[in-house]
Design a protein around this motif. Structure first.
Motif: not given
Length: 99
Positions: A51-73
């Motif tokens: 229930a209540d699965l959402r998405r967000r963009s987070r910066p990558t750990r190793d590459e400055a300025g790069e973002y990845r999409e994640w889903v979380y709950f």
């Protein structure tokens, strides 16, 4: 503002997964996250296994300025092992539902 800290990080079937925790007042809260590689439609997000699965963009750990999409709950239980199983279920779902 709530500060989330990574409590556990692993790879499940090639997918990056995390459990994060925060302490608010005297309560500990958890949430599970799964990295999305190629995108997830809104319909697939709404039909997720938790229930209540959402998405967000987070910066990558190793590459400055790069973002990845994640889903979380959010997780209301105390058993972190059960949360890990739920995160693994979401990882399998995301792998099948990605665009």
């Amino acid at each position: 503002m709530i500060l989330w800290q990574t409590a556990k990080r692993w790879t499940y079937r090639g997918r990056n997964c995390e459990i994060q925790r925060t302490d608010v007042a005297d309560a500990t809260q958890y949430r599970g996250l799964v990295q999305v590689e190629s995108g997830l439609s809104d319909g697939a997000l709404a039909a997720g296994p938790v229930a209540d699965l959402r998405r967000r963009s987070r910066p990558t750990r190793d590459e400055a300025g790069e973002y990845r999409e994640w889903v979380y709950f959010g997780w209301s239980g105390d058993a972190v092992a059960d949360l890990r199983d739920e995160v693994n279920d979401v990882a399998e779902y995301v792998a099948d539902a990605e665009l």
